[in-house]
Design an enzyme around this catalytic site. Structure first.
Site, PDB file in Angstrom:
ATOM      1  N   SER A 226       0.814  -1.195   0.000  1.00 24.66           N
ATOM      2  CA  SER A 226       0.000   0.000   0.000  1.00 24.66           C
ATOM      3  C   SER A 226       0.868   1.274   0.000  1.00 24.66           C
ATOM      4  O   SER A 226       1.602   1.500  -0.953  1.00 24.66           O
ATOM      5  CB  SER A 226      -0.942  -0.049   1.205  1.00 24.66           C
ATOM      6  OG  SER A 226      -2.071   0.721   0.995  1.00 24.66           O
ATOM      7  N   ASP A 428      -9.151  -5.220  -5.161  1.00 29.56           N
ATOM      8  CA  ASP A 428      -8.893  -3.992  -4.404  1.00 29.56           C
ATOM      9  C   ASP A 428      -9.173  -2.779  -5.280  1.00 29.56           C
ATOM     10  O   ASP A 428      -8.739  -2.730  -6.433  1.00 29.56           O
ATOM     11  CB  ASP A 428      -7.423  -3.976  -3.959  1.00 29.56           C
ATOM     12  CG  ASP A 428      -7.041  -2.706  -3.206  1.00 29.56           C
ATOM     13  OD1 ASP A 428      -7.893  -2.161  -2.477  1.00 29.56           O
ATOM     14  OD2 ASP A 428      -5.878  -2.262  -3.339  1.00 29.56           O
ATOM     15  N   HIS A 483      -7.058  -6.073  -1.155  1.00 31.64           N
ATOM     16  CA  HIS A 483      -5.835  -5.309  -0.899  1.00 31.64           C
ATOM     17  C   HIS A 483      -4.766  -6.140  -0.181  1.00 31.64           C
ATOM     18  O   HIS A 483      -3.606  -6.129  -0.568  1.00 31.64           O
ATOM     19  CB  HIS A 483      -6.261  -4.129  -0.024  1.00 31.64           C
ATOM     20  CG  HIS A 483      -5.274  -3.048   0.177  1.00 31.64           C
ATOM     21  ND1 HIS A 483      -4.992  -2.106  -0.784  1.00 31.64           N
ATOM     22  CD2 HIS A 483      -4.518  -2.716   1.252  1.00 31.64           C
ATOM     23  CE1 HIS A 483      -4.103  -1.237  -0.304  1.00 31.64           C
ATOM     24  NE2 HIS A 483      -3.799  -1.591   0.939  1.00 31.64           N
TER      25      HIS A 483
END
Ligand code: NAG
Ligand code: NAG
Ligand code: NAG
Ligand code: NAG
Ligand code: NAG
Ligand code: NAG
Ligand code: NAG
Ligand code: NAG
Length: 598
Positions: A226, A428, A483
């Site tokens: 991320s 995601d 994610h």
């Protein structure tokens, strides 16, 4: 006499209750000085606290960088390789402000906890193949702290820590169950940009590697997620630069071999545009139609209209000014990214699920806040998975809205022979694979333009995705994954990680990669899952995830159907409605606008 006795009994029990909410000063550390003079203190963690495999040691500790900078880490020996011959891998989550305990307990660590609080061993833990070091950074995040102080938080006021005068939970400290021991929110002692955060991570590594050289003899690897799309390239480029310096105080060269990034946030100019692509054109691969024509047109204008998101980001890139980047990021987050949450009610980290999404399991937060675990791991503070003021500190420099040299630094790592492995779970929305794919093209590594997408081959014989690779650089799309990919696809994640740290080709793991290695296949990954795993009801929060169907376990769905009109599901709906309302309010209050990139 009797009365006063009762009174003092009540007072005593109230006192215990109040004190019980705070974390006692931890004891029992081993103190050592590592490389570069960095002090570390560690505690052996007994078997059964997370790692249950007999003979596999784990320890927690702090790198005491200064009197107001204590960086927490949790180390696990490799399970199936001799730890003194295993490589060392660092895992860091994103945010900015997200704790790496997210990765440890929800993704790739030795244990997870179902939402009913039951701990179980993860057979696909990354410490099966590598020594693993989870670091909470910068100061203030997760279990790292500046100074441990009593406090409370209120989610309705942005969840900032309010410091209390002493270890008592007063009437105004509502909700009471947020009373605890927190890191003093000292903005001057945390980082306000990716580059500013690099030094303390380097120091923490110097401390750990010097104190425990037996775990760091066989190569160093870095894995992140991320916001790690910023952290990983910039931190590792910093490590390479430190390696080249002549240090007076016994610093150690870091033998960096690979960098792996899961659903990264690399380049806002590309990735804000990817929100449109994922929802409108060409769309996601699950057949999810998020917006009607009106909202599609509005979103297009928010992105491409004069003076709007793309123009603002371009101004940020051109001027590099903190205020311009900060403004651009706030605008784009509110007008381009967040409409998804508000309109769809879906989880932006796994668009197949509605909010609140019970996956990955969140019960580890209570586990880390229990006296038993606090004592065993020597925590100085309570645990929170996300620290608002750290995200805010990065917000002031606009770090989230700029590219911060990520692409150049990836190129630089590749030039130094470092393996760079990018992958993205394709359900995601937050750091979606369409953006990641364009970022990979932008890196423009030698040969990548002529490489194509090849099917992933893993030991379970299931097609988990496709990889495009040239030399040591690859981008992989993972099917049926949100994610936090290792939660959804543990087999593929572990095998890809093992290939990445072993210098093997990502698609098959059968070839030792050299500069000329290329995958063969189409330039686009076109497989479409369709909507069979898309959920149309909120899933009860005690559900489990079924990895064979890539969906909530059947019993959970049946239960949801059976109770559709029940009080329970009604509660879920109310929670969802309340969550939406909170988001709307947050959108209006500019300062609450920052998104997390876990
Ligand atoms: C903090 O830890 C204490 C001691 O274990 C616990 O009683 C309290 O509930 C925790 N607070 C929070 C906010 O988790
Ligand atoms: C918790 O959930 C898991 C997974 O559904 C189940 O195996 C276990 O028995 C449950 N434990 C308790 C105490 O209910
Ligand atoms: C990982 O290690 C554990 C403990 O040694 C073992 O039980 C498990 O089978 C291993 N997992 C894989 C995928 O090999
Ligand atoms: C979005 O789609 C456009 C048009 O197909 C394409 O040119 C662009 O590269 C895509 N960008 C992203 C980030 O997906
Ligand atoms: C389109 O969707 C938005 C958001 O859900 C809604 O407010 C609006 O009424 C819809 N417009 C039309 C024409 O359906
Ligand atoms: C970020 O931190 C640096 C170093 O502490 C400081 O010099 C700078 O002014 C800060 N930037 C902002 C926008 O606060
Ligand atoms: C899935 O797609 C089919 C065919 O387009 C459609 O009829 C159905 O309503 C969709 N289901 C969901 C859950 O979106
Ligand atoms: C699940 O939801 C129920 C009902 O809303 C709530 O009481 C409970 O605390 C939740 N459990 C978890 C683990 O979030």
């Amino acid at each position: 006499m009797r009365i006063s006795c009762v009174v003092s009994l009540i007072a005593a029990s109230l006192l215990t209750f109040a004190n019980g909410q705070f974390v006692p000063e931890p004891t029992g550390f081993t103190h050592k000085t590592g490389y570069a003079g960095v002090s570390v203190r560690t505690k052996h963690v007994p078997q059964g606290i997370c790692e249950t495999t007999p003979g596999v040691k784990s320890m927690t500790g702090y790198a005491d960088i200064s009197s107001r900078e204590h960086i927490f880490f949790w180390f696990f020996e490799a399970r199936d390789v001799d730890p003194s011959h295993a490589p060392l891998t660092v895992w860091i989550n994103g945010g900015p402000g997200s704790s790496s305990m997210i990765g440890l307990f929800q993704e790739n660590g030795p244990c997870q906890l179902y939402n009913n609080g039951t701990l179980f061993s993860n057979p696909y833990s990354w410490n099966n193949v590598s020594n693993m070091l989870y670091i909470d950074q910068p100061v203030g995040v997760g279990l790292s702290y500046s100074k441990a102080v009593p406090g409370y938080t209120n989610p309705n006021y942005g969840s900032n820590t309010v410091v209390l005068p002493d270890n008592q939970c007063p009437d105004y400290a509502q909700p009471y169950d947020t009373c605890g021991t927190y890191s003093l929110p000292d903005i001057t002692k945390t980082a306000n940009s990716t580059l500013a955060a690099a030094e303390n991570v380097w120091k923490t590594l110097q401390g750990f590697m010097g104190a425990y050289p037996q775990y760091a003899r066989n190569g160093f690897h870095f894995a992140s997620e991320s916001y790690g799309g910023h952290y990983a390239p910039v931190f590792n480029d910093y490590f390479l630069k430190q390696n080249e310096k002549h240090h007076k105080h016994g610093a150690h060269k870091i033998n960096l071999q690979s960098v792996t990034i899961n659903n990264g946030w690399y380049d806002p100019l590309i990735q804000y545009q990817a929100y449109y692509n994922f929802t409108v054109q060409p769309g996601n691969t699950y057949g999810l139609q998020i917006y009607n024509k009106t909202v599609q047109d509005e979103l297009y204008n928010n992105l491409y209209g004069p003076g709007n998101c793309v123009d603002q980001l371009q101004q940020c890139y051109a001027t590099g000014r903190d205020d311009v980047c900060s403004y651009a990021d706030n605008f784009c987050a509110a007008y381009v990214e967040e409409p998804f949450d508000v309109v769809s009610g879906r989880d932006e980290y796994d668009s197949r699920e509605l909010s609140p999404d019970p996956f990955p399991y969140n019960a580890y937060v209570q586990y880390l806040n229990s006296p038993q675990v606090q004592e065993a791991t020597g925590m100085s503070t309570n645990y929170s998975d996300s620290t608002v003021y750290v995200g805010d500190a990065f917000g002031t420099t606009g770090d989230d809205g700029r590219e911060s040299m990520t692409i150049q630094d990836i190129r630089h790592l590749l030039e130094h022979g470092v393996t760079v492995t990018l992958w993205a779970g394709d359900a995601d929305y937050n750091c979606n694979w369409l953006g990641g794919q364009v970022v990979a093209e932008e890196v423009n590594h030698q040969g990548y333009a002529s490489a194509g997408f090849a099917d992933l081959q893993t030991s379970d014989q299931i097609k988990h995705g496709q990889t495009r690779q040239a030399g040591r650089f690859s981008f992989t799309r993972i099917y049926e994954a949100g994610h936090e990919v290792p939660f959804y696809q543990p087999v593929a994640s572990l095998e890809l990680f093992e290939r990445s740290i072993g210098g093997l080709d990502i698609a098959t793991g059968k070839t030792k990669v050299n500069d000329h290695y290329l995958t063969d296949g189409p330039k686009q990954s076109t497989y479409r899952e369709g909507n069979s795993t898309v959920q149309v009801d909120v899933i009860p929060n005690d559900s489990t995830y079924d990895h064979s169907t890539n969906a909530p376990s059947k019993s959970a769905i049946n239960k949801a159907e059976a109770q559709l009109s029940s009080h329970f599901v009604e509660q879920q709906r109310l929670q969802l409605a309340a969550a939406r309302e909170r988001r709307r309010r947050a959108q209006r209050a500019r300062k609450d606008r920052r998104r997390r990139r876990l």
